[in-house]
Motif scaffolding. Sequence first.
Motif, PDB file in Angstrom:
ATOM      1  N   ALA A 199       0.839  -1.196   0.000  1.00  0.00           N
ATOM      2  CA  ALA A 199       0.000   0.000   0.000  1.00  0.00           C
ATOM      3  C   ALA A 199       0.877   1.251   0.000  1.00  0.00           C
ATOM      4  CB  ALA A 199      -0.922  -0.013   1.216  1.00  0.00           C
ATOM      5  N   PHE A 200       1.969   1.130   0.709  1.00  0.00           N
ATOM      6  CA  PHE A 200       2.900   2.266   0.768  1.00  0.00           C
ATOM      7  C   PHE A 200       4.205   1.820   0.116  1.00  0.00           C
ATOM      8  CE2 PHE A 200       6.183   4.663   3.166  1.00  0.00           C
ATOM      9  CZ  PHE A 200       5.822   5.919   2.722  1.00  0.00           C
ATOM     10  N   PRO A 201       4.363   2.066  -1.191  1.00  0.00           N
ATOM     11  CA  PRO A 201       5.445   1.409  -1.950  1.00  0.00           C
ATOM     12  C   PRO A 201       6.823   1.961  -1.614  1.00  0.00           C
ATOM     13  CG  PRO A 201       4.261   2.913  -3.349  1.00  0.00           C
ATOM     14  CD  PRO A 201       3.575   2.978  -2.016  1.00  0.00           C
ATOM     15  N   LEU A 202       7.312   1.541  -0.479  1.00  0.00           N
ATOM     16  CA  LEU A 202       8.638   1.985  -0.061  1.00  0.00           C
ATOM     17  C   LEU A 202       9.710   1.150  -0.731  1.00  0.00           C
ATOM     18  CD1 LEU A 202      10.149   3.879   1.872  1.00  0.00           C
ATOM     19  CD2 LEU A 202      10.062   2.049   3.564  1.00  0.00           C
ATOM     20  N   MET A 203       9.431  -0.180  -0.799  1.00  0.00           N
ATOM     21  CA  MET A 203      10.457  -1.087  -1.309  1.00  0.00           C
ATOM     22  C   MET A 203      10.888  -0.776  -2.741  1.00  0.00           C
ATOM     23  SD  MET A 203      11.396  -2.733   1.162  1.00  0.00           S
ATOM     24  CE  MET A 203      12.513  -3.880   0.377  1.00  0.00           C
ATOM     25  N   PRO A 204       9.944  -0.546  -3.673  1.00  0.00           N
ATOM     26  CA  PRO A 204      10.400  -0.210  -5.038  1.00  0.00           C
ATOM     27  C   PRO A 204      11.313   1.006  -5.060  1.00  0.00           C
ATOM     28  CG  PRO A 204       8.084  -0.736  -5.056  1.00  0.00           C
ATOM     29  CD  PRO A 204       8.495  -0.712  -3.615  1.00  0.00           C
ATOM     30  N   VAL A 205      11.005   1.968  -4.227  1.00  0.00           N
ATOM     31  CA  VAL A 205      11.854   3.173  -4.207  1.00  0.00           C
ATOM     32  C   VAL A 205      13.267   2.793  -3.776  1.00  0.00           C
ATOM     33  CG1 VAL A 205      12.180   5.411  -3.122  1.00  0.00           C
ATOM     34  CG2 VAL A 205       9.887   4.664  -3.740  1.00  0.00           C
ATOM     35  N   ILE A 206      13.324   2.020  -2.704  1.00  0.00           N
ATOM     36  CA  ILE A 206      14.642   1.608  -2.208  1.00  0.00           C
ATOM     37  C   ILE A 206      15.376   0.776  -3.254  1.00  0.00           C
ATOM     38  CG2 ILE A 206      15.791   0.189  -0.468  1.00  0.00           C
ATOM     39  CD1 ILE A 206      13.601   1.027   1.476  1.00  0.00           C
ATOM     40  N   GLU A 207      14.614  -0.143  -3.883  1.00  0.00           N
ATOM     41  CA  GLU A 207      15.248  -1.014  -4.874  1.00  0.00           C
ATOM     42  C   GLU A 207      15.774  -0.216  -6.054  1.00  0.00           C
ATOM     43  OE1 GLU A 207      15.987  -4.118  -4.990  1.00  0.00           O
ATOM     44  OE2 GLU A 207      14.929  -5.014  -3.287  1.00  0.00           O
ATOM     45  N   ILE A 208      14.984   0.798  -6.475  1.00  0.00           N
ATOM     46  CA  ILE A 208      15.423   1.589  -7.631  1.00  0.00           C
ATOM     47  C   ILE A 208      16.655   2.402  -7.263  1.00  0.00           C
ATOM     48  CG2 ILE A 208      14.795   3.545  -9.083  1.00  0.00           C
ATOM     49  CD1 ILE A 208      11.974   2.288  -9.203  1.00  0.00           C
ATOM     50  N   ILE A 209      16.676   2.909  -6.061  1.00  0.00           N
ATOM     51  CA  ILE A 209      17.900   3.596  -5.626  1.00  0.00           C
ATOM     52  C   ILE A 209      19.057   2.605  -5.607  1.00  0.00           C
ATOM     53  CG2 ILE A 209      19.011   4.775  -3.690  1.00  0.00           C
ATOM     54  CD1 ILE A 209      16.255   5.895  -2.981  1.00  0.00           C
ATOM     55  N   GLY A 210      18.759   1.381  -5.130  1.00  0.00           N
ATOM     56  CA  GLY A 210      19.782   0.343  -5.077  1.00  0.00           C
ATOM     57  C   GLY A 210      20.359   0.021  -6.434  1.00  0.00           C
ATOM     58  N   MET A 211      19.518   0.080  -7.464  1.00  0.00           N
ATOM     59  CA  MET A 211      19.994  -0.153  -8.823  1.00  0.00           C
ATOM     60  C   MET A 211      21.177   0.742  -9.153  1.00  0.00           C
ATOM     61  SD  MET A 211      16.645  -0.411 -11.196  1.00  0.00           S
ATOM     62  CE  MET A 211      17.411   0.312 -12.636  1.00  0.00           C
ATOM     63  N   PHE A 212      21.113   1.970  -8.653  1.00  0.00           N
ATOM     64  CA  PHE A 212      22.178   2.925  -8.984  1.00  0.00           C
ATOM     65  C   PHE A 212      23.301   2.924  -7.974  1.00  0.00           C
ATOM     66  CE2 PHE A 212      18.379   4.370 -11.125  1.00  0.00           C
ATOM     67  CZ  PHE A 212      18.864   4.547 -12.408  1.00  0.00           C
ATOM     68  N   THR A 213      22.963   2.619  -6.724  1.00  0.00           N
ATOM     69  CA  THR A 213      24.040   2.655  -5.725  1.00  0.00           C
ATOM     70  C   THR A 213      25.020   1.506  -5.911  1.00  0.00           C
ATOM     71  OG1 THR A 213      22.632   1.460  -4.200  1.00  0.00           O
ATOM     72  CG2 THR A 213      22.734   3.841  -3.949  1.00  0.00           C
ATOM     73  N   LYS A 214      24.537   0.379  -6.461  1.00  0.00           N
ATOM     74  CA  LYS A 214      25.449  -0.747  -6.649  1.00  0.00           C
ATOM     75  C   LYS A 214      26.605  -0.386  -7.581  1.00  0.00           C
ATOM     76  CE  LYS A 214      22.087  -4.375  -5.757  1.00  0.00           C
ATOM     77  NZ  LYS A 214      21.078  -5.151  -6.495  1.00  0.00           N
ATOM     78  N   PRO A 215      26.335   0.042  -8.815  1.00  0.00           N
ATOM     79  CA  PRO A 215      27.468   0.440  -9.661  1.00  0.00           C
ATOM     80  C   PRO A 215      28.207   1.654  -9.100  1.00  0.00           C
ATOM     81  CG  PRO A 215      25.391   0.814 -10.787  1.00  0.00           C
ATOM     82  CD  PRO A 215      25.073   0.055  -9.560  1.00  0.00           C
ATOM     83  N   PHE A 216      27.469   2.521  -8.421  1.00  0.00           N
ATOM     84  CA  PHE A 216      28.137   3.697  -7.840  1.00  0.00           C
ATOM     85  C   PHE A 216      29.192   3.251  -6.829  1.00  0.00           C
ATOM     86  CE2 PHE A 216      28.523   7.239  -4.862  1.00  0.00           C
ATOM     87  CZ  PHE A 216      28.760   8.275  -5.741  1.00  0.00           C
ATOM     88  N   SER A 217      28.829   2.268  -6.020  1.00  0.00           N
ATOM     89  CA  SER A 217      29.798   1.779  -5.041  1.00  0.00           C
ATOM     90  C   SER A 217      30.986   1.134  -5.735  1.00  0.00           C
ATOM     91  CB  SER A 217      29.133   0.783  -4.100  1.00  0.00           C
ATOM     92  OG  SER A 217      28.903  -0.428  -4.767  1.00  0.00           O
ATOM     93  N   LEU A 218      30.725   0.456  -6.836  1.00  0.00           N
ATOM     94  CA  LEU A 218      31.833  -0.125  -7.612  1.00  0.00           C
ATOM     95  C   LEU A 218      32.787   0.970  -8.062  1.00  0.00           C
ATOM     96  CD1 LEU A 218      30.257  -2.719 -10.055  1.00  0.00           C
ATOM     97  CD2 LEU A 218      31.731  -3.159  -8.120  1.00  0.00           C
ATOM     98  N   MET A 219      32.179   2.041  -8.600  1.00  0.00           N
ATOM     99  CA  MET A 219      32.970   3.150  -9.128  1.00  0.00           C
ATOM    100  C   MET A 219      33.824   3.761  -8.020  1.00  0.00           C
ATOM    101  SD  MET A 219      31.502   6.663 -10.744  1.00  0.00           S
ATOM    102  CE  MET A 219      30.888   7.421  -9.259  1.00  0.00           C
ATOM    103  N   VAL A 220      33.190   4.063  -6.907  1.00  0.00           N
ATOM    104  CA  VAL A 220      33.915   4.763  -5.841  1.00  0.00           C
ATOM    105  C   VAL A 220      34.950   3.848  -5.196  1.00  0.00           C
ATOM    106  CG1 VAL A 220      33.668   5.879  -3.612  1.00  0.00           C
ATOM    107  CG2 VAL A 220      32.024   6.336  -5.422  1.00  0.00           C
ATOM    108  N   ARG A 221      34.613   2.579  -5.046  1.00  0.00           N
ATOM    109  CA  ARG A 221      35.535   1.661  -4.373  1.00  0.00           C
ATOM    110  C   ARG A 221      36.866   1.584  -5.109  1.00  0.00           C
ATOM    111  NH1 ARG A 221      32.657  -2.415  -4.509  1.00  0.00           N
ATOM    112  NH2 ARG A 221      31.740  -2.195  -2.452  1.00  0.00           N
ATOM    113  N   LEU A 222      36.783   1.320  -6.407  1.00  0.00           N
ATOM    114  CA  LEU A 222      38.011   1.181  -7.188  1.00  0.00           C
ATOM    115  C   LEU A 222      38.782   2.498  -7.200  1.00  0.00           C
ATOM    116  CD1 LEU A 222      39.767  -0.503  -8.995  1.00  0.00           C
ATOM    117  CD2 LEU A 222      38.314   0.077 -10.919  1.00  0.00           C
TER     118      LEU A 222
END
Lengths: 359, 167
Positions: free
Chosen positions: A260-283
């Motif tokens: 009813a309160f779609p929090l998870m999709p928001v988090i997941e969509i942010i996660g889509m971008f944070t994953k490669p972002f973390s790759l970029m910053v880590r290296l």
Amino acid sequence: MKRLLLILLGMLLPLFAGAQEEVVPEDAEQAVEAPALDMQEYLFGHIGDAYEWHITTVNGKPVSIPLPVIVHSKATGWHCFSSRHLEGGESYECFRMAGKGEKHEGKIVEEVGGGEVVRPLDISITKNVLGLMINSLILVLLVLGAARWYRRHDAREEAPRGFTGIMEMMVCMVEDDIIKDCIGPDYKRYSPYLLTAFFFIFINNLMGIVPFFPGGANVTGNIAITLVLALCTFFAVNLFGNKHYWKEILWPDVPIFLKAFPLMPVIEIIGMFTKPFSLMVRLFANILAGHCMILGVVAVVFLTAKMGVAMNAGLSVVAVVIGVFMDVLELLVAFLQAYVFTMLSSVFIGLSRQKPETE
Amino acid sequence: MSLITPDFGLLFWMVLIFGIVFFLLAKFGFPMITGMVDERSKRIEDSIAKAREAEQKLSELAEEQAGLIEQTRLEQGRLLREVAQSREQIIAQAKADAEAEAAKVLEDARAKIAEERENAVRDIRRQVSMISVEVAEKLVRKELSDEAGQLELLDKLVDEASRNHMS
């Protein structure tokens, strides 16, 4: 024991020589211009990008390889000239290097009328680009050289030795330990990209540690490079994601009140971008930090130059010992970061290829 | 901070170079290596399977061989027994034959001996009778030299003859 010592010495010598070569110019430069070592310029000169490849400084004169500058001005179109023309802040064809404190510091700017400067479209072959080209050439030669062996031999009948054997071992290690385990049955499709990423990062990391000419460019410690690599992983994950993956992002199986309160999709969509972002910053951050550490340790030798001979000699010995340690550590990090990048990319790709769990 | 802002020129070159490197390696580099390695491991697996198969076949063969040997041994025993049997039979037969032959030879010899003896007896009897006749002749001739004696003898003979006839 004697032999061990000799080997240790032999290992130390080139590193020491390399470290010296790396820093002596700065020292000489500083001695002429300013009494103290400008730490910021020293650091950024090594880890940053430049329009020329500075090798050493002899008697206060910098010895460097001029590199081609390629810029596109809105007013006058394409320009291509050697960076030699811009040495010492000189102006050439209305282009000059922005000086200290200016808006685009250290970059090429175009002087338009009225003292105003604009940044042209700049695709110059800079130090990092040249380093990238050299390292890529080495990488291509290494891999194609190894592949040539297979074309000339029947690999079913014999196993390669020497160089090709090492390459095969590494390729097999990456493929068996990382790619197959993380992605699952349809790993074959991604394996060329992941292998390329691994060896690309590994070679660039290693070449970054070499302190003199063909190496030394801080390629994988540059955010533009890691950005492109991370983007590649991002596309590899999201372009080939299956239905289950998208369902997990957009409409995950969660309790009704979360639907009813779609929090998870928001988090997941942010996660889509944070994953490669973390790759970029880590290296980027790991390699950059490694370079900074080594440079910092070596700088001790020159920072203590004014503190008297005894102090300088003592601390130099300490700096060299720690420098050796850091260099060896960086060898490990070079491999580790390539490994981690490849492994995480594989894991993300594997997640996007997951089959729904059957219960 | 220029450190964390990606530079456009470098981005451009990175995309270009990484694209080329990726293309080259993905087309001519890694698939070649991994493909060959896969092929080799497949071949090794095949070889192991084949070796196992061969081993099994070999053990099967050995078993078969052992079976054959056992069978041969049995056959040999049977043959030996048969041979022994037939040998005894032949010997018995031969013995019987020899006995029969010997008996026959003995019989023949006996018959011949009997015949010979008869002949000999007959010869002897003839000679004896001849000698008797001769003796008788001589005797008769002497008796007949005087008259009285002749008559006496004649009477005696007639007597005898008549006695022989009457009895």
